[in-house]
Design a protein around this motif. Structure first.
Motif, mmCIF file in Angstrom:
data_model
loop_
_atom_site.group_PDB
_atom_site.id
_atom_site.type_symbol
_atom_site.label_atom_id
_atom_site.label_comp_id
_atom_site.label_asym_id
_atom_site.label_seq_id
_atom_site.Cartn_x
_atom_site.Cartn_y
_atom_site.Cartn_z
ATOM 1 N N LEU A 1 45.963 56.864 -61.500
ATOM 2 C CA LEU A 1 45.145 56.063 -62.419
ATOM 3 C C LEU A 1 45.685 54.654 -62.623
ATOM 4 O O LEU A 1 44.966 53.798 -63.149
ATOM 5 C CB LEU A 1 45.030 56.778 -63.779
ATOM 6 N N ASP A 2 46.928 54.406 -62.244
ATOM 7 C CA ASP A 2 47.434 53.033 -62.337
ATOM 8 C C ASP A 2 46.967 52.194 -61.157
ATOM 9 O O ASP A 2 47.104 50.970 -61.170
ATOM 10 C CB ASP A 2 48.958 53.020 -62.426
ATOM 11 N N LYS A 3 46.398 52.847 -60.117
ATOM 12 C CA LYS A 3 45.934 52.122 -58.927
ATOM 13 C C LYS A 3 44.417 52.162 -58.788
ATOM 14 O O LYS A 3 43.813 51.244 -58.232
ATOM 15 C CB LYS A 3 46.558 52.724 -57.659
ATOM 16 N N LEU A 4 43.811 53.258 -59.244
ATOM 17 C CA LEU A 4 42.371 53.457 -59.060
ATOM 18 C C LEU A 4 41.690 53.635 -60.410
ATOM 19 O O LEU A 4 42.325 54.055 -61.388
ATOM 20 C CB LEU A 4 42.121 54.703 -58.200
ATOM 21 N N ASP A 5 40.395 53.339 -60.470
ATOM 22 C CA ASP A 5 39.676 53.587 -61.716
ATOM 23 C C ASP A 5 39.341 55.073 -61.831
ATOM 24 O O ASP A 5 39.501 55.852 -60.891
ATOM 25 C CB ASP A 5 38.430 52.707 -61.817
ATOM 26 N N TRP A 6 38.870 55.466 -63.012
ATOM 27 C CA TRP A 6 38.656 56.885 -63.271
ATOM 28 C C TRP A 6 37.631 57.499 -62.321
ATOM 29 O O TRP A 6 37.793 58.654 -61.882
ATOM 30 C CB TRP A 6 38.216 57.098 -64.721
ATOM 31 N N ASP A 7 36.578 56.790 -61.967
ATOM 32 C CA ASP A 7 35.555 57.350 -61.081
ATOM 33 C C ASP A 7 36.145 57.773 -59.742
ATOM 34 O O ASP A 7 35.781 58.814 -59.181
ATOM 35 C CB ASP A 7 34.435 56.326 -60.851
ATOM 36 N N GLU A 8 37.083 56.948 -59.215
ATOM 37 C CA GLU A 8 37.728 57.289 -57.938
ATOM 38 C C GLU A 8 38.592 58.537 -58.084
ATOM 39 O O GLU A 8 38.600 59.426 -57.224
ATOM 40 C CB GLU A 8 38.573 56.115 -57.469
ATOM 41 N N VAL A 9 39.364 58.604 -59.183
ATOM 42 C CA VAL A 9 40.254 59.747 -59.403
ATOM 43 C C VAL A 9 39.430 61.017 -59.647
ATOM 44 O O VAL A 9 39.742 62.097 -59.118
ATOM 45 C CB VAL A 9 41.198 59.471 -60.590
ATOM 46 N N LYS A 10 38.382 60.895 -60.433
ATOM 47 C CA LYS A 10 37.525 62.052 -60.707
ATOM 48 C C LYS A 10 36.893 62.580 -59.414
ATOM 49 O O LYS A 10 36.801 63.791 -59.194
ATOM 50 C CB LYS A 10 36.435 61.656 -61.704
ATOM 51 N N LYS A 11 36.471 61.666 -58.562
ATOM 52 C CA LYS A 11 35.882 62.064 -57.278
ATOM 53 C C LYS A 11 36.873 62.880 -56.457
ATOM 54 O O LYS A 11 36.503 63.891 -55.840
ATOM 55 C CB LYS A 11 35.454 60.808 -56.514
ATOM 56 N N GLU A 12 38.144 62.437 -56.452
ATOM 57 C CA GLU A 12 39.169 63.188 -55.717
ATOM 58 C C GLU A 12 39.353 64.581 -56.315
ATOM 59 O O GLU A 12 39.472 65.572 -55.589
ATOM 60 C CB GLU A 12 40.501 62.424 -55.755
ATOM 61 N N MET A 13 39.374 64.663 -57.648
ATOM 62 C CA MET A 13 39.557 65.956 -58.314
ATOM 63 C C MET A 13 38.427 66.932 -57.983
ATOM 64 O O MET A 13 38.675 68.104 -57.661
ATOM 65 C CB MET A 13 39.593 65.756 -59.837
ATOM 66 N N VAL A 14 37.200 66.432 -58.055
ATOM 67 C CA VAL A 14 36.032 67.309 -57.919
ATOM 68 C C VAL A 14 35.694 67.586 -56.463
ATOM 69 O O VAL A 14 35.555 68.749 -56.054
ATOM 70 C CB VAL A 14 34.820 66.678 -58.647
ATOM 71 N N GLU A 15 35.583 66.520 -55.650
ATOM 72 C CA GLU A 15 35.100 66.693 -54.277
ATOM 73 C C GLU A 15 36.202 67.136 -53.317
ATOM 74 O O GLU A 15 35.942 67.919 -52.406
ATOM 75 C CB GLU A 15 34.468 65.385 -53.786
ATOM 76 N N GLU A 16 37.437 66.624 -53.500
ATOM 77 C CA GLU A 16 38.511 66.967 -52.564
ATOM 78 C C GLU A 16 39.334 68.175 -53.014
ATOM 79 O O GLU A 16 39.808 68.949 -52.181
ATOM 80 C CB GLU A 16 39.441 65.763 -52.367
ATOM 81 N N LYS A 17 39.470 68.338 -54.336
ATOM 82 C CA LYS A 17 40.376 69.386 -54.821
ATOM 83 C C LYS A 17 39.651 70.522 -55.539
ATOM 84 O O LYS A 17 40.291 71.444 -56.046
ATOM 85 C CB LYS A 17 41.439 68.757 -55.721
ATOM 86 N N GLY A 18 38.326 70.429 -55.584
ATOM 87 C CA GLY A 18 37.524 71.569 -56.042
ATOM 88 C C GLY A 18 37.561 71.844 -57.525
ATOM 89 O O GLY A 18 37.330 72.991 -57.944
ATOM 90 N N LEU A 19 37.838 70.850 -58.355
ATOM 91 C CA LEU A 19 37.864 71.052 -59.806
ATOM 92 C C LEU A 19 36.454 70.899 -60.371
ATOM 93 O O LEU A 19 35.678 70.059 -59.913
ATOM 94 C CB LEU A 19 38.794 70.027 -60.459
#
Length: 516
Positions: free
Chosen positions: A203-221
């Motif tokens: 989150l210090d490098k990316l905005d929340w939308d980018e991090v959320k996308k990784e959580m949901v689409e890449e890591k299945g949360l």
């Protein structure tokens, strides 16, 4: 293979360092050595012992200690039946040493050494594949959070010694117990906690939308769980964050959260005693990606560490599309890449026990990224036209000679004078030519930034005299042309002048502030 043989035959190879590495010389070495000295002085002030380990370890020692970053480890070819890897950091080798030497239950140690990571390089921003770390760790059973608070005090002393103002860096702190408690309450499955923690750390490098996308689409949360996490991890501030956490009944009932809150309460109390409480930011998004952290975690950031603005994040997204997956390309000129954290660490109470069944040794420590600190200092010096000139050496005196017709160079006299200065512990040099032109000697001294010249003359030598000249004095200074002294008094006269110059330089530095 054939291509390499052709190169051997023709000698047509490229003279360069491997990607992500650089040679060090001149002013760069001076800046880096000054950083080492400043950090070492602080470490030793706190009673730490010097320490070192091999630059490579058995691969099994390093495996499964770094989470998703394990892919960055450099593995070596089989060496006589042992699979080895270049060390990724200085912490795991220290834990291995503690497990190997079970009689040592308490130690405060510091370690300065090179580590290796196959990261994407950006050399001018200090992001290297071979780089120095300066670590200090406190191992042993002590009062809760007392060593942790001392480490943060050490951080403040290091940057003060480097001449960095209080507003030029931020110490972000968090606690793994608090972070794990948040994840558990939000509904993150236990097996996903570390990988979701790694995503939050971005989150210090990316905005929340980018991090959320990784959580949901890449890591299945589940998306609803990710949104609930955001409600917590966006919070940052001071001790008031603790009040927010303790006011939440659901959070208070979680064991990990209760442990973390208790630890942070103690930490803030001790930081107030050490007069550094105002230097820290309690940031719930700080996660630290390494698997071995168990409690307090922290990292030090500065203005150029990351691109947290909307503009910076947009640049990162554009860069990702344009650069593709060329992991080996240096990104020094990429505006989307920041320096990153300049120091980081935390508590790792279970790491030693991974190597030995003889019991755990609680540990806490921090690692300073010397090359990143160097890149910031050098960039500031280049931008500041008023910064003082750095010398590429520590010489105090240049011995030279002059004469008229038939002048022989006085080589032996110059050598004897240099030897007298060396015997007295004075840093000196001379031109190693039999007969050197007087102006060439002056030019050599000035180019090296040497403050004093000892000038020998044939007539003066017969009278037992020698001239001392301070270089760089203004034209109207009464000693601009130098001062004649007795040869027998040379050493003492040089010492007096060096002491006076050091006092003057210190006074100027205290008035103007240190250049960094």
């Amino acid at each position: 293979m054939g291509r390499n043989k052709d190169k051997e035959k023709t000698g047509a190879f490229q003279l360069k360092t491997p990607k992500g590495t650089k040679d060090w010389s001149g002013i760069d070495m001076v800046i880096r050595n000054n950083i080492f000295k400043s950090i070492t002085t602080v470490f030793e002030r706190h009673g730490a012992d010097a320490f070192d380990t091999p630059v490579f370890e058995l691969s099994e020692i390093l495996n499964e200690k770094y989470g998703e970053d394990s892919k960055l480890i450099y593995n070596l070819q089989d060496q006589g039946g042992e699979l080895c890897s270049l060390r990724y950091d200085l912490t795991v080798p220290f834990a291995r040493w503690l497990a190997e030497n079970s009689s040592i239950q308490n130690i405060k140690r510091y370690h300065i050494g090179k580590v290796y990571r196959r990261d994407q390089p950006a050399i001018t921003k200090g992001r290297m594949r071979e780089f120095y770390q300066c670590d200090i760790d406190i191992a042993g059973s002590y009062g809760p959070m007392i060593p942790d608070a001392e480490i943060i005090r050490i951080v403040c002393e290091v940057f003060q010694s480097l001449g960095w103002g209080e507003k030029s860096y931020t110490i972000k702190v968090n606690h793994r117990g608090i972070l794990d408690g948040i994840f558990e309450i939000c509904g993150v499955p236990q097996e996903k906690i570390r990988t979701i923690s790694s995503a939050v750390d971005k989150l210090d490098k990316l905005d929340w939308d980018e991090v959320k996308k990784e959580m949901v689409e890449e890591k299945g949360l589940e998306e609803v769980i990710a949104d609930r996490i955001w409600e917590f991890v966006q919070r940052k501030g001071g001790i008031e964050i603790l009040d927010t956490l303790t006011a939440n009944e659901e959070l208070k009932s979680n064991q990990n959260m209760a442990r973390g809150v208790a630890d942070m309460g103690l930490l803030f109390k001790y930081l107030r005693c050490f007069r550094v409480l105002d230097k820290v930011e309690f940031n719930l998004s700080l996660a630290r990606g390494l698997d071995y952290y168990t409690g307090l975690i922290y990292e030090v950031v500065t203005e150029g560490s990351s691109l947290a603005t909307a503009t910076g994040q947009k640049l990162q997204r554009i860069a990702k599309k344009e650069k593709g997956n060329d992991w080996d390309e240096d990104r020094s000129d990429d505006p989307s890449v920041g320096v990153g954290s300049i120091a980081a660490g935390g508590r790792y109470d279970n790491l030693v026990g991974m190597f030995s069944k003889k019991g755990q040794i609680p540990c806490v420590g921090i690692s300073f990224g010397v090359d990143r600190i160097f890149s910031i200092i050098k960039a500031k010096r280049l931008a500041d036209k008023n910064s003082s000139t750095l010398r590429s050496n520590e010489l105090d005196v240049f011995v030279m000679a002059f004469g008229g017709s038939g002048f022989t160079g006085m080589l032996e006299e110059r050598m004897e004078t240099a030897a007298n200065l060396w015997d007295a512990g004075i840093k000196a040099d001379f031109d190693p030519k039999v007969k050197s032109k007087f102006q060439a000697q002056f030019k050599s001294a000035e180019s090296k930034g040497i403050p004093f010249a000892v000038i020998l003359g044939e007539d003066e030598q017969k009278q037992g005299k020698v001239k001392i000249k301070e270089l760089g004095l203004p034209k109207d200074d009464p000693e601009k042309d130098g001062v004649m002294v007795n040869t027998t008094d040379l050493v003492e006269e040089i010492r007096l002048r060096l002491q006076k110059k050091a006092e003057t330089d210190a006074m100027i530095s205290s008035m103007n502030g240190l250049d960094t």
